[in-house]
Design a protein around this motif. Structure first.
Motif, PDB file in Angstrom:
ATOM      1  N   LYS A   1       6.219  11.672  -7.122  1.00  0.00           N
ATOM      2  CA  LYS A   1       4.995  10.844  -7.171  1.00  0.00           C
ATOM      3  C   LYS A   1       4.602  10.660  -8.812  1.00  0.00           C
ATOM      4  CE  LYS A   1       2.268  11.602  -3.254  1.00  0.00           C
ATOM      5  NZ  LYS A   1       0.805  11.527  -2.520  1.00  0.00           N
ATOM      6  N   ALA A   2       4.547   9.413  -8.891  1.00  0.00           N
ATOM      7  CA  ALA A   2       4.503   8.977 -10.351  1.00  0.00           C
ATOM      8  C   ALA A   2       3.381   9.907 -11.088  1.00  0.00           C
ATOM      9  CB  ALA A   2       3.992   7.357 -10.624  1.00  0.00           C
ATOM     10  N   ALA A   3       2.299   9.790 -10.632  1.00  0.00           N
ATOM     11  CA  ALA A   3       0.897  10.300 -11.479  1.00  0.00           C
ATOM     12  C   ALA A   3       1.338  11.770 -11.650  1.00  0.00           C
ATOM     13  CB  ALA A   3      -0.242  10.388 -10.506  1.00  0.00           C
ATOM     14  N   VAL A   4       1.790  12.755 -10.814  1.00  0.00           N
ATOM     15  CA  VAL A   4       2.106  13.826 -10.842  1.00  0.00           C
ATOM     16  C   VAL A   4       3.337  14.091 -12.062  1.00  0.00           C
ATOM     17  CG1 VAL A   4       2.932  15.925  -9.862  1.00  0.00           C
ATOM     18  CG2 VAL A   4       1.466  14.427  -8.495  1.00  0.00           C
TER      19      VAL A   4
ATOM     20  N   ASP B   1       2.592 -10.420 -10.078  1.00  0.00           N
ATOM     21  CA  ASP B   1       3.012  -9.021 -10.383  1.00  0.00           C
ATOM     22  C   ASP B   1       3.883  -8.667  -9.121  1.00  0.00           C
ATOM     23  OD1 ASP B   1       3.208  -6.245 -10.870  1.00  0.00           O
ATOM     24  OD2 ASP B   1       1.084  -6.122 -10.348  1.00  0.00           O
ATOM     25  N   VAL B   2       4.995  -7.817  -9.333  1.00  0.00           N
ATOM     26  CA  VAL B   2       5.681  -7.220  -7.996  1.00  0.00           C
ATOM     27  C   VAL B   2       5.502  -5.742  -7.901  1.00  0.00           C
ATOM     28  CG1 VAL B   2       7.410  -9.234  -8.086  1.00  0.00           C
ATOM     29  CG2 VAL B   2       7.836  -6.783  -9.455  1.00  0.00           C
ATOM     30  N   GLY B   3       4.321  -5.278  -8.240  1.00  0.00           N
ATOM     31  CA  GLY B   3       3.975  -3.807  -7.710  1.00  0.00           C
ATOM     32  C   GLY B   3       3.114  -3.062  -8.804  1.00  0.00           C
ATOM     33  N   ALA B   4       2.863  -3.491 -10.013  1.00  0.00           N
ATOM     34  CA  ALA B   4       2.062  -2.668 -11.058  1.00  0.00           C
ATOM     35  C   ALA B   4       0.743  -2.456 -10.367  1.00  0.00           C
ATOM     36  CB  ALA B   4       2.098  -3.080 -12.347  1.00  0.00           C
TER      37      ALA B   4
ATOM     38  N   LYS C   1       5.693  16.359 -16.377  1.00  0.00           N
ATOM     39  CA  LYS C   1       6.924  16.696 -17.107  1.00  0.00           C
ATOM     40  C   LYS C   1       6.885  15.889 -18.639  1.00  0.00           C
ATOM     41  CE  LYS C   1      10.005  16.988 -13.093  1.00  0.00           C
ATOM     42  NZ  LYS C   1      11.074  16.564 -12.429  1.00  0.00           N
ATOM     43  N   ARG C   2       6.369  16.647 -19.584  1.00  0.00           N
ATOM     44  CA  ARG C   2       6.312  16.374 -20.741  1.00  0.00           C
ATOM     45  C   ARG C   2       7.202  15.906 -21.773  1.00  0.00           C
ATOM     46  NH1 ARG C   2       0.992  16.468 -22.883  1.00  0.00           N
ATOM     47  NH2 ARG C   2      -0.444  16.621 -21.024  1.00  0.00           N
TER      48      ARG C   2
ATOM     49  N   ALA D   1       7.806   4.961 -14.339  1.00  0.00           N
ATOM     50  CA  ALA D   1       8.122   3.971 -15.713  1.00  0.00           C
ATOM     51  C   ALA D   1       6.833   3.487 -15.755  1.00  0.00           C
ATOM     52  CB  ALA D   1       9.264   3.276 -15.234  1.00  0.00           C
ATOM     53  N   MET D   2       6.342   2.684 -14.943  1.00  0.00           N
ATOM     54  CA  MET D   2       5.014   1.908 -15.302  1.00  0.00           C
ATOM     55  C   MET D   2       3.978   2.825 -15.807  1.00  0.00           C
ATOM     56  SD  MET D   2       4.908  -0.780 -12.304  1.00  0.00           S
ATOM     57  CE  MET D   2       4.818   0.099 -11.016  1.00  0.00           C
ATOM     58  N   ALA D   3       3.774   3.936 -15.146  1.00  0.00           N
ATOM     59  CA  ALA D   3       2.601   4.890 -15.573  1.00  0.00           C
ATOM     60  C   ALA D   3       2.818   5.376 -16.834  1.00  0.00           C
ATOM     61  CB  ALA D   3       2.769   6.145 -14.466  1.00  0.00           C
TER      62      ALA D   3
END
Lengths: 358, 358
Positions: free
Chosen positions: B82-85, B154-157, B90-91, B119-121
């Motif tokens: 999951k992007a947010a997590v 936009d295709v998904g952001a 993962k710093r 990548a976007m986040a």
């Protein structure tokens, strides 16, 4: 000059055909009606300018007697006419006259290859919605890699939808897949942009909650690619998204055909190779051709209404007539009506197959 | 064991490459970096586990000296995380370490073939949005029948968009088309379900009013099929619709390849014919391959960020590096920033080319 043929003494399904729908009308319609009567147990009511239709019909029939009945309608709704205006002003259009025959129960179904917006608006006005259905949905039947078609709805009847509309689309689509396409336990997906329940927009998140309580085999969110990979038998979405998905596919399909022709021409030099490849290309295009599937049913109206593509040829019309007859024989509308009248006020917490909802 | 190479004395564009992005990382990344350095004037910062990367690099370089610089990052964000997590926890991920190099202006652009959401986040967090841009947009560069690619965003952001977001997407997409794809006067369309201004949903109808007042060549509403038919150079939509269009295309593309292979196998029997056709099929797939276009830029962040496909091979990585370098050299971000800072409070009534807005 031929008189009306004597009807054979077997049970025929009556289908009304808008003779003035397709881009090249009425030739594809007349020839499609003839093919359908030869191959299937149908009687076709051909609606349009009577004298002209009768002449064209006589040309193609060459004395053959088939159950084709010409019904006069003096007006035609053009492809580029605004639906709302055309429906209001053209009271003797082939669409309106044809749909009235269905409303009066003198025929079981209606097929047009004309203006989609006008067909939907006329069908909603003349036939009305089934009890319990708030919004009829235009439904596309698309090819997949598994060989079993995918039912996508709505593809353009309802631009703005509420979660309840998507819920009804799911019930109707599932019924169609089960009754007409003979899928035993259709997998129903919700078109979104990620698999988890939390993914998507407000509409899909709310619809998810409703769909997972329906007595259907709901498989959760699916993505655009799942329309074609055989992962779902029915996919529901609002009419804006479905229309974009359908037309994007149409555009890509055309691009692919063009590129393919060029690639073959450039790389296949030997005459024999080119010939063989042309055969392969033709077979491939046929498999991808929506025309083989016979048009898009409008689900949720009181009666059977199928909208074919404007570029339909005789074969597409024949298939559309067959699909309309199968749709009528399957009694889907009675089932949808029964489904909505029986639906519990407080829906059960799990689906009837006890399958995982993801 | 190789030491860091001595940099050549010519001007190179520095591009950061997430070495741990693709499904088969780091091989495609390492080999793609080598190809890019051989073919283009770039210096690549390869980010990932240093020792392992250096060993792989030495294997492929076989003593060749190229401007590839290894940067250590101990963590990797997986495709299914999951992007947010992932972004929060993962710093020391290769994405975060890599994007920091861009933020610190030690490189001009960043490429990853990893988890798109992450990548976007990460890019939004590390780089931030350009002044005047409310929402960065993920942008797909798609093939068309005219040969000139179509920019879809936009295709998904951004799953839910306001009309103002679509307006900003139009400005950014137009700039990209003009500056990177060298289209002199990009035709910008609004993705809807009918050509007239009144067609579409609430979002598109409101966005239409904003777009027609922009100093761009706005051609009005376009439909899904226009993504591929060359009628528009830039098409804007919200991220939900764009993502569905993109993934539907991906699914159909795969179905087409499968069907085509089957059709060719079934119909082309002669060995020679099969061989020729296979060559045609390969050429065709290459033309349809997004990888040739080098990934999807994230427009509107402070810096250059390109997201490639997880299945990227070395050639796709090389193209992505080239695109990142071209993007950086075109100075698009400065232009976007200037555009938004110069935008009049009261926009002009007509577009600057005096073209009809329909």
């Amino acid at each position: 000059m031929m008189s009306q043929p004597a009807w054979p003494k077997i049970a025929l399904t009556d289908i009304v055909l808008d003779a003035m729908g397709s881009d090249k009308a009425p030739e594809p319609e007349v020839r499609g009606a003839i093919l359908a009567c030869r191959e299937h147990a149908v009687r076709v009511h051909l609606v349009g300018p009577e004298a002209a239709l009768r002449a064209t019909l006589d040309d193609y029939l060459k004395g053959e007697r088939l159950p084709i009945h010409v019904v006069n309608a003096t007006e035609r709704i053009g492809m580029d006419e605004k639906a709302a205006v055309a429906v209001r002003n053209k009271r003797d259009s082939s669409m309106r006259v044809g749909l009235k025959i269905v409303r009066e129960k003198r025929a079981a179904g209606f097929l047009t290859a004309g203006n989609t917006g006008a067909a939907m608006a006329t069908a909603k006005m003349v036939l009305g919605a089934l009890p319990g259905v708030d919004r009829p949905a235009l439904t596309a039947i698309l090819p997949t890699s598994s060989g079993s078609p995918c039912v996508l709805l709505d593809v353009g009847a309802n631009v703005e939808c509420k979660p309840q509309n998507l819920e009804q689309f799911a019930v109707m689509g599932e019924m169609y897949s089960r009754s007409v396409l003979k899928i035993a336990r259709p997998r129903v997906g919700l078109l979104s942009i990620g698999e988890e329940e939390s993914k998507g927009n407000e509409l899909t998140r709310e619809a998810y909650g409703l769909l997972k309580q329906l007595p259907i085999n709901f498989i959760g969110n699916v993505e655009g690619r799942d329309i074609y990979n055989g992962n779902a038998d029915v996919i529901v979405c609002d009419g804006f998204v479905g229309n974009v998905a359908l037309k994007t596919s149409e555009g890509l399909g055309r691009l692919v055909s063009e590129m393919l022709r060029e690639s073959l021409t450039r790389t296949v030099t030997a005459q024999a190779g080119a010939l063989l490849s042309r055969k392969a290309l033709k077979e491939f295009k046929k498999r991808l051709d929506y025309r083989e599937y016979g048009g898009a049913p409008l689900l949720g109206v009181r009666g059977v209404c199928i909208v074919g593509h404007g570029s339909s040829n005789d074969r597409a019309i024949m298939n559309g007539i067959r699909v309309a007859a199968e749709f009528a024989q399957a009694g889907i509308n009675d089932r949808i009506e029964r489904e909505f009248s029986q639906r519990p006020i407080d829906p059960p917490p799990a689906n009837r197959f006890g399958l995982p909802l993801q």
